[in-house]
Design a protein around this motif. Structure first.
Motif, PDB file in Angstrom:
ATOM      1  N   PRO A  14       0.817  -1.202   0.000  1.00  0.00           N
ATOM      2  CA  PRO A  14       0.000   0.000   0.000  1.00  0.00           C
ATOM      3  C   PRO A  14       0.857   1.261   0.000  1.00  0.00           C
ATOM      4  O   PRO A  14       1.984   1.253   0.475  1.00  0.00           O
ATOM      5  CB  PRO A  14      -0.795  -0.109   1.304  1.00  0.00           C
ATOM      6  N   THR A  16       0.870   4.535   1.831  1.00  0.00           N
ATOM      7  CA  THR A  16       0.245   4.928   3.089  1.00  0.00           C
ATOM      8  C   THR A  16       0.032   6.430   3.174  1.00  0.00           C
ATOM      9  O   THR A  16       0.838   7.215   2.670  1.00  0.00           O
ATOM     10  CB  THR A  16       1.088   4.459   4.290  1.00  0.00           C
ATOM     11  N   SER A  22      -1.429   2.356   9.313  1.00  0.00           N
ATOM     12  CA  SER A  22      -0.968   1.286   8.432  1.00  0.00           C
ATOM     13  C   SER A  22      -0.016   0.349   9.162  1.00  0.00           C
ATOM     14  O   SER A  22      -0.135  -0.872   9.059  1.00  0.00           O
ATOM     15  CB  SER A  22      -0.296   1.877   7.196  1.00  0.00           C
ATOM     16  N   GLU A 127      -5.583   2.444   3.949  1.00  0.00           N
ATOM     17  CA  GLU A 127      -5.282   3.067   2.660  1.00  0.00           C
ATOM     18  C   GLU A 127      -6.413   2.887   1.654  1.00  0.00           C
ATOM     19  O   GLU A 127      -6.341   3.382   0.543  1.00  0.00           O
ATOM     20  CB  GLU A 127      -4.003   2.467   2.040  1.00  0.00           C
ATOM     21  N   ILE A 129      -7.431  -0.231   0.611  1.00  0.00           N
ATOM     22  CA  ILE A 129      -7.216  -1.472  -0.132  1.00  0.00           C
ATOM     23  C   ILE A 129      -8.255  -2.484   0.346  1.00  0.00           C
ATOM     24  O   ILE A 129      -8.426  -2.680   1.551  1.00  0.00           O
ATOM     25  CB  ILE A 129      -5.797  -2.028   0.106  1.00  0.00           C
ATOM     26  N   THR A 131      -8.980  -5.649   1.502  1.00  0.00           N
ATOM     27  CA  THR A 131      -8.065  -6.616   2.103  1.00  0.00           C
ATOM     28  C   THR A 131      -8.830  -7.847   2.535  1.00  0.00           C
ATOM     29  O   THR A 131      -9.874  -7.754   3.174  1.00  0.00           O
ATOM     30  CB  THR A 131      -7.367  -5.977   3.321  1.00  0.00           C
TER      31      THR A 131
END
Length: 145
Positions: A14, A16, A22, A127, A129, A131
């Motif tokens: 990622p 950040t 993060s 971020e 994403i 996941t």
């Protein structure tokens, strides 16, 4: 002969915005073997061989990701639209899901068994994403033989 021949995914991570959030997810919660790079303390990474590589790379349409997480083809406006996805294979999906909940992560999917046999928990990282924590039986080398 192709001009470019890709051999494998060499890296992923990622970008950040809030470093501490993060680091909390990837280092403390997921316990990935990342550490600060000498001379650049804000860049955290694994060293060669510390974490196995990508077993599956795919272009996942947003409509399909929305359907997987929410059961609809449109990504809900109240969640940031993910720019990428990543899945981490875990030993115990129930324990991993419970740990994420205990640390305050909002799960979009909680330990669901998919029709193809994969168990998955999904959430958005700091971020944005998409996941996943997964148990994917066919990705384990002992199951391939």
């Amino acid at each position: 002969m192709p001009l470019i021949t890709v051999l494998f995914v060499a890296g992923f991570g990622p970008i950040t915005k809030i470093d501490q959030e993060s680091k909390s997810l990837y280092l403390d919660t997921l316990q990935l073997p990342i550490k600060a790079m000498q001379g650049n303390e804000s860049y955290m990474s694994t060293e060669d061989g510390e974490l196995d590589g990508v077993k599956h790379f795919a272009l996942w349409p947003l409509a399909q990701a929305a359907e997987s997480c929410f059961g609809v083809k449109e990504w809900p406006a109240e969640f940031s639209i993910p720019q990428s996805w990543i899945e981490f294979e875990v030993e115990n999906i129930a324990e991993a899901s419970a740990e994420l909940l205990s640390r305050g992560y909002q799960l979009l999917v909680n330990n669901r068994l998919e029709p193809w046999g994969q168990s998955v928990t999904r959430f958005l990282s700091p971020e944005g994403i998409l996941t996943g924590l997964t148990v994917t039986p066919w990705l384990h080398s002992s199951n391939k033989e």
